[in-house]
Scaffold this motif. Structure first.
Motif, PDB file in Angstrom:
ATOM      1  N   GLU A 190      30.056   6.668 -36.337  1.00 54.20           N
ATOM      2  CA  GLU A 190      28.646   6.916 -36.946  1.00 54.20           C
ATOM      3  C   GLU A 190      27.736   5.809 -37.070  1.00 54.20           C
ATOM      4  O   GLU A 190      26.631   5.748 -36.727  1.00 54.20           O
ATOM      5  N   ILE A 191      28.256   4.426 -37.029  1.00 52.07           N
ATOM      6  CA  ILE A 191      27.655   3.314 -36.892  1.00 52.07           C
ATOM      7  C   ILE A 191      26.995   3.066 -35.466  1.00 52.07           C
ATOM      8  O   ILE A 191      25.806   2.909 -35.366  1.00 52.07           O
ATOM      9  N   ALA A 192      27.833   3.396 -34.583  1.00 55.27           N
ATOM     10  CA  ALA A 192      27.411   3.562 -33.161  1.00 55.27           C
ATOM     11  C   ALA A 192      26.470   4.376 -33.107  1.00 55.27           C
ATOM     12  O   ALA A 192      25.375   4.105 -32.077  1.00 55.27           O
ATOM     13  N   GLN A 193      26.392   5.816 -33.498  1.00 49.88           N
ATOM     14  CA  GLN A 193      25.366   6.470 -33.264  1.00 49.88           C
ATOM     15  C   GLN A 193      24.254   6.113 -34.041  1.00 49.88           C
ATOM     16  O   GLN A 193      22.899   6.391 -33.322  1.00 49.88           O
ATOM     17  N   ALA A 194      24.283   5.727 -35.183  1.00 52.78           N
ATOM     18  CA  ALA A 194      23.032   5.012 -35.814  1.00 52.78           C
ATOM     19  C   ALA A 194      22.353   4.021 -34.914  1.00 52.78           C
ATOM     20  O   ALA A 194      20.966   4.004 -34.905  1.00 52.78           O
ATOM     21  N   ASN A 195      22.928   3.224 -34.364  1.00 51.90           N
ATOM     22  CA  ASN A 195      22.604   2.007 -33.420  1.00 51.90           C
ATOM     23  C   ASN A 195      21.635   2.693 -32.245  1.00 51.90           C
ATOM     24  O   ASN A 195      20.636   2.163 -31.926  1.00 51.90           O
ATOM     25  N   GLU A 196      22.363   3.669 -31.654  1.00 53.83           N
ATOM     26  CA  GLU A 196      21.821   4.366 -30.565  1.00 53.83           C
ATOM     27  C   GLU A 196      20.624   4.961 -31.080  1.00 53.83           C
ATOM     28  O   GLU A 196      19.393   4.990 -30.104  1.00 53.83           O
ATOM     29  N   ALA A 197      20.293   5.601 -32.155  1.00 58.56           N
ATOM     30  CA  ALA A 197      19.282   6.075 -32.473  1.00 58.56           C
ATOM     31  C   ALA A 197      18.273   5.210 -32.900  1.00 58.56           C
ATOM     32  O   ALA A 197      16.978   5.612 -32.412  1.00 58.56           O
ATOM     33  N   THR A 198      18.543   4.012 -33.486  1.00 57.57           N
ATOM     34  CA  THR A 198      17.775   3.100 -33.613  1.00 57.57           C
ATOM     35  C   THR A 198      17.006   2.601 -32.222  1.00 57.57           C
ATOM     36  O   THR A 198      15.669   2.226 -32.233  1.00 57.57           O
ATOM     37  N   ILE A 199      17.739   2.249 -31.328  1.00 60.63           N
ATOM     38  CA  ILE A 199      17.545   1.711 -29.927  1.00 60.63           C
ATOM     39  C   ILE A 199      16.552   2.949 -29.455  1.00 60.63           C
ATOM     40  O   ILE A 199      15.537   2.410 -28.723  1.00 60.63           O
ATOM     41  N   SER A 200      16.713   4.032 -29.538  1.00 59.18           N
ATOM     42  CA  SER A 200      16.060   5.149 -28.646  1.00 59.18           C
ATOM     43  C   SER A 200      14.445   5.038 -29.387  1.00 59.18           C
ATOM     44  O   SER A 200      13.665   5.259 -28.677  1.00 59.18           O
ATOM     45  N   VAL A 201      14.452   5.099 -30.653  1.00 59.08           N
ATOM     46  CA  VAL A 201      13.180   4.938 -31.491  1.00 59.08           C
ATOM     47  C   VAL A 201      12.478   3.843 -31.046  1.00 59.08           C
ATOM     48  O   VAL A 201      11.298   3.999 -30.840  1.00 59.08           O
ATOM     49  N   SER A 202      13.118   2.589 -31.018  1.00 60.68           N
ATOM     50  CA  SER A 202      12.602   1.443 -30.418  1.00 60.68           C
ATOM     51  C   SER A 202      11.960   1.806 -29.084  1.00 60.68           C
ATOM     52  O   SER A 202      10.725   1.188 -28.890  1.00 60.68           O
ATOM     53  N   LYS A 203      12.781   2.029 -28.314  1.00 59.13           N
ATOM     54  CA  LYS A 203      12.134   2.163 -27.007  1.00 59.13           C
ATOM     55  C   LYS A 203      11.018   3.270 -26.712  1.00 59.13           C
ATOM     56  O   LYS A 203      10.003   3.222 -26.079  1.00 59.13           O
ATOM     57  N   GLY A 204      11.155   4.230 -27.592  1.00 57.47           N
ATOM     58  CA  GLY A 204      10.142   5.338 -27.585  1.00 57.47           C
ATOM     59  C   GLY A 204       8.562   4.844 -28.166  1.00 57.47           C
ATOM     60  O   GLY A 204       7.582   5.126 -27.590  1.00 57.47           O
TER      61      GLY A 204
END
Length: 205
Positions: A190-204
């Motif tokens: 869950e933490i890894a998925q949350a981090n991935e989502a945060t990174i994706s939003v930052s790149k967007g």
């Protein structure tokens, strides 16, 4: 069956009180170990009494919490084969294991450890190390710990029979079916998925 399930509940409460109380010994062990290390490194002083105290406390944690660990189903299992079977078959395996392995072993050790403790108590046995502690309190932990574990086995056996008779839930399920290791793995995912989502939003952005 209701009487036995009430008895099982009483045993579980006893092991819960003991197990949760013993967890505080972990903090004491850490403090004693840290103080021993600091005093030895900084002042060059060592005490057999305090060294043995941390060993005795570790023994108390291991022995007195065994019944509670078994109750919450967090003991070590090798379920490579059993986990493939239906729940009722798994419970039957536990019934056989408790009757023919757990209870005979724990009761035998309990019985044999009583004279071991009694002799130490009568002689007021002291440690062979200079300045060490008396020995009988730590030897008392052996029969007490294995008695609590045997009680936990009896409680588990009652719940297994109750499940087979449709009188109570499956005692092999823990925390909604997840072990402590599985819960940790789920949290990490869950933490890894949350981090991935945060990174994706930052790149967007």
């Amino acid at each position: 069956m209701k009487f036995f399930l009430r008895l099982s509940s009483l045993i579980d409460r006893l092991n819960t009180v003991v197990g949760k109380s013993v967890t505080w010994l972990t903090l004491i062990v850490v403090l004693v170990s840290a103080i021993n290390a600091i005093v030895r490194k900084v002042f060059g002083v060592s005490s057999n009494y305090w060294l043995e105290l941390q060993w005795y406390l570790f023994g108390a944690i291991f022995l007195l919490a065994a019944g509670y660990t078994f109750f919450v189903n967090e003991h070590v299992r090798v379920d490579a084969l059993a986990e493939r079977f239906p729940p009722r078959v798994q419970v039957w395996i536990d019934v056989i294991g408790v009757i023919f392995f757990l209870l005979p072993a724990t009761l035998l050790i309990f019985w044999l450890s009583i004279p071991f403790f009694q002799q130490s108590y009568v002689l007021n046995e002291l440690s062979s190390n200079t300045g060490g502690m008396i020995r009988w309190p730590v030897k008392l932990l052996i029969p007490v710990g294995f008695f609590l574990l045997a009680l936990a086995g009896v409680s588990h056996l009652i719940k297994c029979i109750g499940f087979l008779r449709g009188a109570c839930p499956n005692p092999l399920l823990r925390n909604g079916g997840l072990s402590a290791e599985e819960e940790l793995a789920q949290e990490i995912r869950e933490i890894a998925q949350a981090n991935e989502a945060t990174i994706s939003v930052s790149k967007g952005q």
